[in-house]
Design a protein around this motif. Sequence first.
Motif, PDB file in Angstrom:
ATOM      1  N   ASN A   1      -1.231   4.487   0.378  1.00  0.00           N
ATOM      2  CA  ASN A   1      -2.444   5.297   0.381  1.00  0.00           C
ATOM      3  C   ASN A   1      -2.172   6.517   1.247  1.00  0.00           C
ATOM      4  O   ASN A   1      -1.876   6.396   2.435  1.00  0.00           O
ATOM      5  CB  ASN A   1      -3.619   4.503   0.957  1.00  0.00           C
TER       6      ASN A   1
ATOM      7  N   ALA B   1      -5.636   0.110  -8.051  1.00  0.00           N
ATOM      8  CA  ALA B   1      -5.622  -1.137  -7.263  1.00  0.00           C
ATOM      9  C   ALA B   1      -5.305  -2.271  -8.229  1.00  0.00           C
ATOM     10  O   ALA B   1      -5.987  -2.427  -9.241  1.00  0.00           O
ATOM     11  CB  ALA B   1      -6.972  -1.364  -6.587  1.00  0.00           C
TER      12      ALA B   1
ATOM     13  N   HIS C   1      -5.997   7.093  -8.101  1.00  0.00           N
ATOM     14  CA  HIS C   1      -5.999   5.807  -7.390  1.00  0.00           C
ATOM     15  C   HIS C   1      -5.798   4.645  -8.366  1.00  0.00           C
ATOM     16  O   HIS C   1      -6.214   4.724  -9.530  1.00  0.00           O
ATOM     17  CB  HIS C   1      -7.286   5.604  -6.593  1.00  0.00           C
TER      18      HIS C   1
ATOM     19  N   TYR D   1       0.832  -1.216   0.000  1.00  0.00           N
ATOM     20  CA  TYR D   1       0.000   0.000   0.000  1.00  0.00           C
ATOM     21  C   TYR D   1       0.857   1.254   0.000  1.00  0.00           C
ATOM     22  O   TYR D   1       1.882   1.312   0.697  1.00  0.00           O
ATOM     23  CB  TYR D   1      -0.850   0.077   1.295  1.00  0.00           C
TER      24      TYR D   1
ATOM     25  N   GLN E   1      -2.332  -1.435  -3.603  1.00  0.00           N
ATOM     26  CA  GLN E   1      -3.209  -0.258  -3.654  1.00  0.00           C
ATOM     27  C   GLN E   1      -2.372   0.994  -3.523  1.00  0.00           C
ATOM     28  O   GLN E   1      -1.471   1.050  -2.677  1.00  0.00           O
ATOM     29  CB  GLN E   1      -4.160  -0.217  -2.444  1.00  0.00           C
TER      30      GLN E   1
END
Length: 456
Positions: free
Chosen positions: A223, A302, A300, A221, A316
């Motif tokens: 994020n 994923a 974004h 990740y 992500q």
Amino acid sequence: MSNQCLDSAGASRREFLKISAAAAAGSALAGAMSRPVHAAGGDTIKVALVGCGARGAGAAVQAISTKGPAKLWAMADAFSDRLEICLRNIEREHARNSNRERYGGAADRIDVPKERQFIGLDAYRKAIDSGADVVLLVEPPGFRPNHFEYAVQAGKHVFMEKPVASDPVGVRRVLAAAEVAKKKNLKVGVGLQRRHQRCYHEAIQRIGDGAIGELIALRCYWNSAAPAKSPVPRGKLTELEYQVRNWYFFSWLSGDHICEQHVHNIDVCNWIKQAHPTEAEGLGGRQVRTGKEYGNIFDHHAVEFTYADGTKMFSQCRQIPGCWNYVAESAHGTRGTANLYASGAEFRVGGKRVWRTARDRAEGKRGAYQAEHDALFDAIRHDKPHHEAEYGALSTMTAILGRMATYSGKTVMWDAAFQSPNTITTDADKWDAESPILPDEDGRYAVAVPGTTHVI
Ligand SMILES: NC(=O)c1ccc[n+]([C@@H]2O[C@H](COP(=O)([O-])OP(=O)(O)OC[C@H]3O[C@@H](n4cnc5c(N)ncnc54)[C@H](O)[C@@H]3O)[C@@H](O)[C@H]2O)c1
């Protein structure tokens, strides 16, 4: 630390060598071999910085803060204001560091008179040719393959930031140049600083030793809220100047944030797995960062990556304020889970924590930035092997594979992606060159549309 790091990536490297040998075969570099420069233990190592931004200032200070005499010798940037600010920042930071014992108190490590300050898209060549021994490539990634090739051709040791390219053609160029660098005994470092953190080495060693059983899956990740980059207004800038000023928001320059930032976490997964994925599917888009000032990157992504043996890596990355923020990598095994962070790792079995690394400051991020330069300069001074370009290129390619999957909405296979002949960037070294992408009459740039956009 450096050798440990290279050993741990051994399997990837072997696999990579097959690929890069093919890439090297067609390389225009093959015939262009000049003599490498080597600094013995006590020689002063002259450093040229290409790309005088935030990280460039940090990398320059770290380079001249390594053990033994070293000086910042030349600087190159596309824009004069950037170079001037950067030089001031380096002087200030270095003065601060010079008071510390570990840096030897050297106050004479910055020697960049006006005649060794170079401006423009071709400034990199002048800095590389200025008599420097080591080149720090800290410009936008879209330019890096061309600059790396030039530095290797000129016989320079190199530190280059991640990602090492923005498209597969660039990755292949870096791999080919890395082979030439090896033949010339040049040392190459890549700014994936987790590879120089003891906590990552310890954790990945334990995973390899079976602490969580057989590896089943990986997760990673990045994020976070917005990156530390704000759009620069168009003003009177030409189109190419505008895009280079706003490089972060253009895929051809940054590779998109899956590549520019999330490559750190993807690289850790490849390191744990000792391989790169063979295919990817993903979804992504731009839902919040939609203004025309934000170029053409997504906000974004994923991605579900698959390795050759079927192991999955779920990734992500998101740059949207007000959401769940998390930057980490996890490995899931038949017995338990390992969670890795820049500040340390922890292992859990049956939900209970069974091991964690000491959270001492030396293992933190600032320490890792210095450690990667210490390792490179130590390798130069003592002629130790130092070849980080290969894993840097494979992890960059993995991030690009993910972007190709999210932009297209299709399954994208590594082999097809890696061989893709289409480049999205340019080697333009004059401001009157055309940009690889142009805006519509409203100033908007075409953004990838999954299901419609072709990436190969
Ligand atoms: N390892 C890390 O943790 C880390 C952290 C931050 C940035 N980075 C990487 O460092 C690189 C630079 O990032 P930054 O945050 O310093 O960006 P920045 O915008 O602050 O600096 C980039 C500089 O490069 C200059 N530039 C643009 N095109 C150039 C060209 N053709 N030749 C010479 N200079 C050129 C720009 O004018 C700017 O001054 C990127 O690859 C980024 O991913 C790595």
